[in-house]
Write a protein that holds these residues in place. Structure first.
Motif, short mmCIF file in Angstrom:
data_model
loop_
_atom_site.label_atom_id
_atom_site.label_comp_id
_atom_site.label_asym_id
_atom_site.label_seq_id
_atom_site.Cartn_x
_atom_site.Cartn_y
_atom_site.Cartn_z
N TYR A 98 -45.33 14.71 0.34
CA TYR A 98 -46.12 15.75 -0.32
C TYR A 98 -47.47 15.17 -0.72
N TYR A 99 -48.41 16.04 -1.01
CA TYR A 99 -49.72 15.59 -1.47
C TYR A 99 -50.27 16.57 -2.49
N VAL A 100 -50.93 16.02 -3.50
CA VAL A 100 -51.51 16.84 -4.57
C VAL A 100 -52.88 17.32 -4.12
N ALA A 101 -53.12 18.64 -4.24
CA ALA A 101 -54.39 19.22 -3.81
C ALA A 101 -54.78 20.35 -4.74
N ALA A 102 -56.08 20.62 -4.80
CA ALA A 102 -56.58 21.71 -5.63
C ALA A 102 -56.16 23.05 -5.03
N LYS A 103 -55.64 23.92 -5.87
CA LYS A 103 -55.14 25.23 -5.41
C LYS A 103 -56.24 26.01 -4.71
N GLU A 104 -57.46 25.99 -5.25
CA GLU A 104 -58.54 26.78 -4.64
C GLU A 104 -58.91 26.24 -3.26
#
Length: 266
Positions: A98-104
């Protein structure tokens, strides 16, 4: 694997596997063709447990950084150390990355939405929204999502939260480390900013020296180290501490230019 088996986020693993295969095939030449990604330390990958691993990295493009890591991680797990030659490693990819990313960012178009299905933990940034500075509280559901991903597998995060170099490390990453006690693996990348556009979707320049160094896991005293100490440790590990802001020696510049010439002749 059952045809409709899902991960903890409700993604169908069969669909996710095929998306990783297809996107991997479509992007492979960006790292071994148009450019040649130089990899160091992928033997670290083979010795990691299957869950509760947090990769921390500097950030240069929205998408190319993560795509390259998917290639390198899966190649390393299949025995291709420091190489992504022969894209066959994509046939049986690790599905709990998994990777953390900005929702927008992940909602900014059809392609990002498709890419999000491969493993995005989409969170609301507390400091930036739609190009404007903001100041809002962390959503506990975002923290819970990261915990859920760590319980299921590996998580990639970019603790600066921006592609601008030498920006401060966000304390949220240190809080996650101290609270959930994952194995923390630093990664340092270079060359992506020069070879791709900001989003990492378009090849801007060919034959650029790209590199990815996977370092040994950090030694962290989860109980006794403070948030500030962990933040500083992250800064040094991903080479974004202010002390790295120095004039690059002439011999280092010449060596990079030599490598770029070799790639142009390759």
């Amino acid at each position: 694997m059952g045809l409709f088996k899902t991960n903890p986020f409700g993604h169908i693993l069969f669909v996710k596997k095929w998306l990783i295969r297809i996107l991997g095939l479509l992007t492979h030449r960006r790292f071994r063709g148009f450019n040649e990604l130089q990899i160091e330390g992928s033997e670290v990958i083979k010795n990691l447990p299957d869950t509760n691993v947090l990769f921390i990295s500097n950030h240069q493009t929205y998408f190319a950084d993560v795509i390259a890591m998917f290639h390198v991680f899966n190649a390393g797990l299949s025995g291709r150390l420091d190489s992504i030659k022969n894209v066959g490693y994509l046939w049986n990819p690790k599905l709990n990355i998994y990777y953390v990313a900005a929702k927008e960012t992940m909602k900014s178009g059809l392609l990002p939405k498709i890419f999000a299905y491969t493993g995005s933990i989409s969170i609301e940034r507390t400091w930036r929204s739609k190009g404007q500075d903001v100041n809002r509280q962390v959503k506990m559901s975002d923290i819970s999502a990261i915990k859920k991903a760590l319980d299921d597998g590996w998580v990639i995060t970019f603790p600066q939260g921006t592609t601008t170099p030498f920006k401060p490390i966000r304390k949220g990453t240190a809080h996650i480390i101290k609270t959930y006690k994952p194995i923390v693996v630093p990664i340092v990348i270079d060359g992506f900013r020069r070879s791709f556009d900001k989003k990492g979707l378009r090849v801007k320049k060919k034959n650029i020296y790209q590199s990815m160094e996977i370092k040994e896991p950090l030694k962290i005293d989860y109980e006794n180290e403070s948030i500030a100490e962990i933040v500083e440790k992250i800064e040094y590990a991903i080479e974004q501490h202010p002390s790295f802001l120095k004039v690059i020696p002439e011999d280092e510049l010449q060596e990079k230019e030599r490598l770029n010439r070799e790639l142009r002749d390759w």
